[in-house]
Motif scaffolding. Structure first.
Motif, PDB file in Angstrom:
ATOM      1  N   THR A  41       0.837  -1.208   0.000  1.00 20.41           N
ATOM      2  CA  THR A  41       0.000   0.000   0.000  1.00 20.41           C
ATOM      3  C   THR A  41       0.872   1.258   0.000  1.00 20.41           C
ATOM      4  OG1 THR A  41      -1.852  -1.108   1.075  1.00 20.41           O
ATOM      5  CG2 THR A  41      -1.741   1.274   1.339  1.00 20.41           C
ATOM      6  N   GLN A  82      -7.447   0.687  -0.703  1.00 22.06           N
ATOM      7  CA  GLN A  82      -7.803  -0.589  -0.074  1.00 22.06           C
ATOM      8  C   GLN A  82      -9.094  -0.426   0.751  1.00 22.06           C
ATOM      9  OE1 GLN A  82      -4.386  -2.185   1.920  1.00 22.06           O
ATOM     10  NE2 GLN A  82      -5.450  -3.963   2.737  1.00 22.06           N
ATOM     11  N   ASP A 154      -5.656  -1.308  -5.164  1.00 22.94           N
ATOM     12  CA  ASP A 154      -5.165  -1.870  -3.909  1.00 22.94           C
ATOM     13  C   ASP A 154      -6.210  -2.837  -3.346  1.00 22.94           C
ATOM     14  OD1 ASP A 154      -3.783  -2.427  -1.613  1.00 22.94           O
ATOM     15  OD2 ASP A 154      -3.525  -0.335  -0.982  1.00 22.94           O
ATOM     16  N   GLU A 155      -5.986  -4.099  -3.566  1.00 25.47           N
ATOM     17  CA  GLU A 155      -6.879  -5.167  -3.120  1.00 25.47           C
ATOM     18  C   GLU A 155      -8.344  -4.916  -3.481  1.00 25.47           C
ATOM     19  OE1 GLU A 155      -6.164  -6.842   0.716  1.00 25.47           O
ATOM     20  OE2 GLU A 155      -4.067  -6.233   0.741  1.00 25.47           O
TER      21      GLU A 155
HETATM   22 MG   LIG Z   1      -2.197  -2.760   1.989  1.00 23.96          MG
END
Ligand SMILES: [Mg+2]
Ligand SMILES: Nc1ncnc2c1ncn2[C@@H]1O[C@H](COP(=O)(O)OP(=O)(O)OP(=O)(O)O)[C@@H](O)[C@H]1O
Lengths: 228, 316
Positions: A41, A82, A154-155
């Protein structure tokens, strides 16, 4: 398209990302793997200009180190957090319109269909009323509408049900087909399969980068190969 | 209408439209309405179920609005209060009586576009009868100089099963000095929501004291405040719900964004005088949320543009 040279990011005096060199080509889906806390991240947000860093970032051959977050966004780089933010009083439709490169309701409708959210959600606030998964889908629709040259995700799959895995990979492949590049952070093996190339980040350093299957197999066998 | 009044009316209505008012409703027989400039009643219209009486008082106007028993008003009542000159004082004393089973919505605009030294005092008494419903939405437009002092006080009593919702909105121009004092008393099963959404800048000063007394069983009330302050603006907010009977529910909810050298003070007060009453509160004051800001900037908005989106969402 994107090149990181000796990128180092410090937070509170501690190096979180260390001397990272990375290359992402145009139209490439690049998967960033790494255990919790490995610095994924932090690296993603540094590319976006959110954190100061040492080293250099080149985008389409141009050094962008001195550019702010929004200036990078206007060059065509964007990031989906995220944990996306929530906004009181801002409707999903208005949020998507302000994100869109071509601002039309037609495009907005198309985008929410692609990420699999019902039409009625357009008229909801981006507040606590949306579930975590819905919120992440809205974010993905916003990224899609920006038609970015580089999308950092991010994810995007965390907190989203398994059924929609295929939807997310569709979205990624759609961006790829428009010649966009994607830097994809994920913990899921299935998700990683949309990648062309992959990199393992381990304690802030690049452990290996290369062809997706090779890197993925290595990750399974040893998720942080630099660790002694 | 004589020529002078007509002119005054047209001038006021021009600003009324600019601040979002629907000027067609002011002249339609289907809408009850009052238009007041200073202490002149420029126009007023009653309808079948809504009786409006006005009287000139020193520096202002007294208005009594009666919604007859069981009358469910299809169209909102439009109120336009203003002062076009730069200086002066206006007092509006109003009495709103919604009889049993009636329902009505008020859309009020308070317009002081040229104010440098204006004082606008509003003293309202609202009686909401059994199972009646009153919505009162007041939008302010104060111009750019900040030379307005607005002092609205409301005392409302809501009888069994009735509902009273009021909102005070100031989202463009300067606030100047605002001092709100609202007090609502609820009988059993009555409900109320008091909302204020105000932005301030320059030397603006905003005070708000809003209290809901939950006197009857199963009554419920919410005090909701949203403010955005820039530059040297100041605010002081006291939101209060007092649970005095079984199953009374109260909630105070205050969010303020402060920027530059602005200062804000919020005191949510919750009190219960009955073991089965429940009152809760939440209050948050802070600068613009970093995550929200960054999210919008990753979409290509500048910091200023992003702040505008966040603030107008909060005040919407
Ligand atoms: Mg992360
Ligand atoms: N402000 C900070 N000061 C010091 N260390 C921090 C700070 N913020 C984050 N870290 C540390 O930096 C490391 C990397 O965090 P980061 O969020 O980048 O990891 P990640 O790879 O994205 O992890 P995850 O898979 O859990 O999302 C973590 O060990 C975290 O504790």
């Amino acid at each position: 398209m994107l090149e990181l040279r000796n990128l180092t990011v410090k937070k509170d005096g501690k190096s979180i990302v260390k001397n990272v060199n990375l290359h992402v080509n145009r139209g490439e889906v690049h998967v960033l793997l790494g255990v919790n806390g490995s610095g994924k991240t932090t690296l993603a947000q540094a590319i976006m200009g959110i954190y100061p860093y040492k080293g250099n970032i080149f985008f389409e051959g141009k050094n962008i180190d001195s550019l702010s977050v929004w200036e990078r966004a206007r060059l065509g780089i964007t990031l989906a957090f995220q944990e996306p933010a929530r906004f009181e009083g801002l409707l999903v439709k208005d949020y998507l319109i302000l994100s869109a490169k071509e601002k039309s309701m037609e495009n907005v409708k198309l985008a929410i269909k692609t990420v699999g959210i019902p039409y009625s959600i357009l008229f909801e606030e981006i507040g606590e009323n949306l579930s975590g998964g819905e919120r992440k889908r809205v974010e993905l629709a916003a990224v899609l509408l920006m038609n970015p040259k580089l999308a950092i995700l991010d994810e995007p799959d965390s907190g989203v049900d398994i059924l929609s895995f295929s939807l997310i990979s569709d979205v990624i492949l759609r961006m790829k087909s428009h010649n966009s590049s994607v830097l994809l952070i994920t913990h899921s093996e299935d998700m990683a399969n949309v990648g062309d190339k992959a990199t393992i980040l381990c304690e802030g350093k690049v452990a290996i980068t290369g062809e997706r299957n090779k890197v993925k197999n290595m990750f399974k066998y040893s998720p942080c190969p630099l660790k002694r | 209408m004589d020529e002078l009044i007509k002119k005054e009316y047209e001038n006021l209505v021009k600003y009324y439209e600019a601040s979002g008012g629907n000027s067609k409703a002011l002249i339609s027989d289907n809408y009850a309405s009052i238009v007041i400039n200073g202490n002149h009643v420029l126009a007023k219209n009653s309808t079948k179920g809504i009786v409006i009486e006005t009287k000139k008082i020193e520096d202002g106007v007294y208005a009594r609005i009666l919604i007859k028993k069981g009358h469910k008003a299809k169209n909102p009542v439009h109120l336009c209060f203003g002062m076009l000159p730069r200086e002066g004082k206006q007092i509006i004393r109003s009495e709103i009586i919604a009889e049993e089973g009636s329902s009505v919505k008020f859309i009020a605009h308070c317009i002081f576009p040229n104010a440098t030294h204006i004082k606008h005092i509003m003293k309202s008494k609202v009686i909401v009868g059994r199972n009646a419903k009153v919505e009162y939405e007041e939008t302010h437009f104060h111009g750019k100089s900040g030379g307005v002092r607005v002092i609205p006080t409301t005392f409302a009593r809501v009888e069994e099963g009735g509902e009273y919702n009021s909102s005070f909105l100031l989202r463009s121009g300067r606030a100047g000095y605002i001092d709100i004092d609202y007090e609502v008393h609820l009988a059993s099963c009555a409900q109320s929501m008091l909302i204020s959404k105000i932005h301030g800048m320059g030397e603006d000063e905003i005070r708000a004291r809003e209290s809901i007394y939950l006197e009857g069983e199963h009554s419920s009330g919410v005090v909701k405040t949203r403010m955005a302050l820039r530059e040297r603006a100041k605010s002081e907010v006291v939101g209060k719900t007092i649970g005095m009977a079984a199953y009374a529910r109260g909630h105070v909810d205050c969010t303020e964004i402060i920027m530059d050298e602005a200062r804000a003070e919020a005191s949510p007060v919750v009190a219960a005088y009955h073991p089965l009453a429940k009152v809760t509160h939440e209050a948050a004051i802070g600068s613009v949320d970093k995550k929200q800001l960054l999210t919008l900037m990753t979409r290509g908005l500048t910091q200023e543009e992003a702040i505008d989106v966040i603030v107008s969402g909060l005040l919407k």
